[in-house]
Design a protein around this motif. Sequence first.
Motif, PDB file in Angstrom:
ATOM      1  N   GLY A 394      42.425  80.886  68.873  1.00 24.03           N
ATOM      2  CA  GLY A 394      41.138  80.900  68.195  1.00 24.03           C
ATOM      3  C   GLY A 394      41.249  81.054  66.693  1.00 24.03           C
ATOM      4  O   GLY A 394      40.327  80.687  65.955  1.00 24.03           O
ATOM      5  N   GLN A 395      42.372  81.571  66.207  1.00 24.31           N
ATOM      6  CA  GLN A 395      42.583  81.669  64.763  1.00 24.31           C
ATOM      7  C   GLN A 395      42.763  80.292  64.140  1.00 24.31           C
ATOM      8  O   GLN A 395      42.539  80.113  62.938  1.00 24.31           O
ATOM      9  N   VAL A 396      43.163  79.318  64.953  1.00 26.38           N
ATOM     10  CA  VAL A 396      43.373  77.953  64.468  1.00 26.38           C
ATOM     11  C   VAL A 396      42.206  77.046  64.854  1.00 26.38           C
ATOM     12  O   VAL A 396      41.778  76.198  64.077  1.00 26.38           O
ATOM     13  N   ILE A 397      41.685  77.233  66.079  1.00 27.26           N
ATOM     14  CA  ILE A 397      40.563  76.434  66.574  1.00 27.26           C
ATOM     15  C   ILE A 397      39.373  77.384  66.770  1.00 27.26           C
ATOM     16  O   ILE A 397      39.167  77.937  67.860  1.00 27.26           O
ATOM     17  N   PRO A 398      38.569  77.603  65.742  1.00 29.28           N
ATOM     18  CA  PRO A 398      37.497  78.610  65.818  1.00 29.28           C
ATOM     19  C   PRO A 398      36.425  78.286  66.850  1.00 29.28           C
ATOM     20  O   PRO A 398      35.701  79.184  67.296  1.00 29.28           O
ATOM     21  N   GLU A 399      36.297  77.010  67.262  1.00 23.76           N
ATOM     22  CA  GLU A 399      35.269  76.636  68.240  1.00 23.76           C
ATOM     23  C   GLU A 399      35.481  77.289  69.602  1.00 23.76           C
ATOM     24  O   GLU A 399      34.579  77.295  70.443  1.00 23.76           O
ATOM     25  N   ILE A 400      36.659  77.839  69.820  1.00 23.72           N
ATOM     26  CA  ILE A 400      36.945  78.480  71.108  1.00 23.72           C
ATOM     27  C   ILE A 400      36.057  79.703  71.321  1.00 23.72           C
ATOM     28  O   ILE A 400      35.549  79.932  72.428  1.00 23.72           O
ATOM     29  N   GLU A 401      35.857  80.476  70.275  1.00 25.87           N
ATOM     30  CA  GLU A 401      35.133  81.747  70.401  1.00 25.87           C
ATOM     31  C   GLU A 401      33.703  81.522  70.912  1.00 25.87           C
ATOM     32  O   GLU A 401      32.939  80.717  70.378  1.00 25.87           O
ATOM     33  N   GLY A 402      33.372  82.239  71.983  1.00 29.68           N
ATOM     34  CA  GLY A 402      32.033  82.195  72.544  1.00 29.68           C
ATOM     35  C   GLY A 402      31.748  80.989  73.425  1.00 29.68           C
ATOM     36  O   GLY A 402      30.626  80.848  73.930  1.00 29.68           O
TER      37      GLY A 402
END
Length: 485
Positions: A394-402
């Motif tokens: 998630g630090q690289v692909i922020p869309e993962i969060e939530g």
Amino acid sequence: MKAIVIGAGISGLTTAVYLQRSGLQTLVLEKAAVPGGVSTSWKRKGYTFEGGIHWLIGAKESIPLHKIWLETGALQDNNPVYFKDPIYTLVDAKGRMPLYRDLHGLELTGVRNKLALATLKFHLWCFKRFHQPIGDLPGLKVRYPSPFNLWEYIQMFPAVVITPFLLLQSARDYAKRFKNPRIRALLGAVVDPGINALSLIYTLSTFTMGDSGYPQGGSIRMALNMADTFTGLGGEIRYRTPVEQVLKQGGKWAVRTAEGIHEADAVVIAMDARTAIDKLFAAPLQESWAHEMRKGLRTTQCMFLGVGLKTNLGSWPRSMQVVLPQALEAAGITYNTLVVNNYATVQGYAPEGGSVLTCLLHGPSYGYWKAAREDGTYVAKKQDLMERFLKALGQVIPEIEGNVEVTDVATPLTYERYCDTFEGSYMSDWPARQKTYHAPIRYKKGLYFTGQRTAYSGGLPPAAQSGREAAQSVCRDLKLEFINH
């Protein structure tokens, strides 16, 4: 005449199709509920997780191996092949760096890499005409023979010359000749860096020559196609039917299951040979090759991580080598990079607007997970691994969060439970500077082995080729004509 094949993986199905077509009434006994073995994919809440094929060698029509995929029904109109390009894309703090099939872009990485890049291109040129020939066993009557072609072998001579050099170093060591760390990281995505450099060059060459595509529907579609081809010829598959023992009865080889004893004119063991030599017989096999396998075999293990997301990641590359800002620790192994496959653009793998990400963490983790199962922490540790994986990625692909809807974790114990693979390995291995250990395809008249443990390297090509050779060995012993299509 009757034949029994133990295992409905790719090698077992290949053997079964050819035997059935050649006139043997063939029965396949499979422990799991679906075909494919370790080459499989599955659904979780509407999301498909691909656990097998990442690229298929022989997808290109001009490659000889393609003939086996057609003859066994693996490739049909219902699973056309997609040839991805770029092969992988490095994602790090500097942005994105693609590795294209023609190596375009690597020339821009500086003068310090020119010699290393020229060497890589030369090695790939040497493998330009290299492929695994499809031939016939001597003394075998074949309906549609594959004639020996001397020119075919002459064209592969450059690859043969440099092979010993590549076998003496690992893929990791080979990549070190590049001064640019981004190129080293990109090459580390192609194959497990711990195996020999030959595997790296051969795999890269299949891409540069236009091969190695992904069949639509993935592993399970391909396996189901083969199973349907086999049953369409009149063969039978019994799922959820593990084999308890291979034995000899009344001068013939037979197998014992919970249903009873099944005799046959030929028995083909298409499960992990390393497991079979100790568990399938009344007493472990004592041949010299069996002792060598027990002593020296190194297994390729992995932890599989799958994530279903309710967001579209179509703007992200199809296959990525992600450099993590902070390393991920898993089963005592430290990962600074993650090879991530993104199926957002693959039709049918996620609900509308969703995406699927998968990742394989290579490394010797069997002991760690076995201990976790024994002390009762197995489920908790799998959950913890997924949470830390999502945080790191998630630090690289922020869309993962939530946006996480479903997750799945498979460990070497998962592979062991479903496929009886030794130490939960998902494929055979060929490390640098080390001997390989494999079983003979023709063990004794009437009893045969097939699969990755009968060849020098792992993956689907040796599984299919060994399956074809096992079927040919059976036909030769029984004096039957081998009918390939």
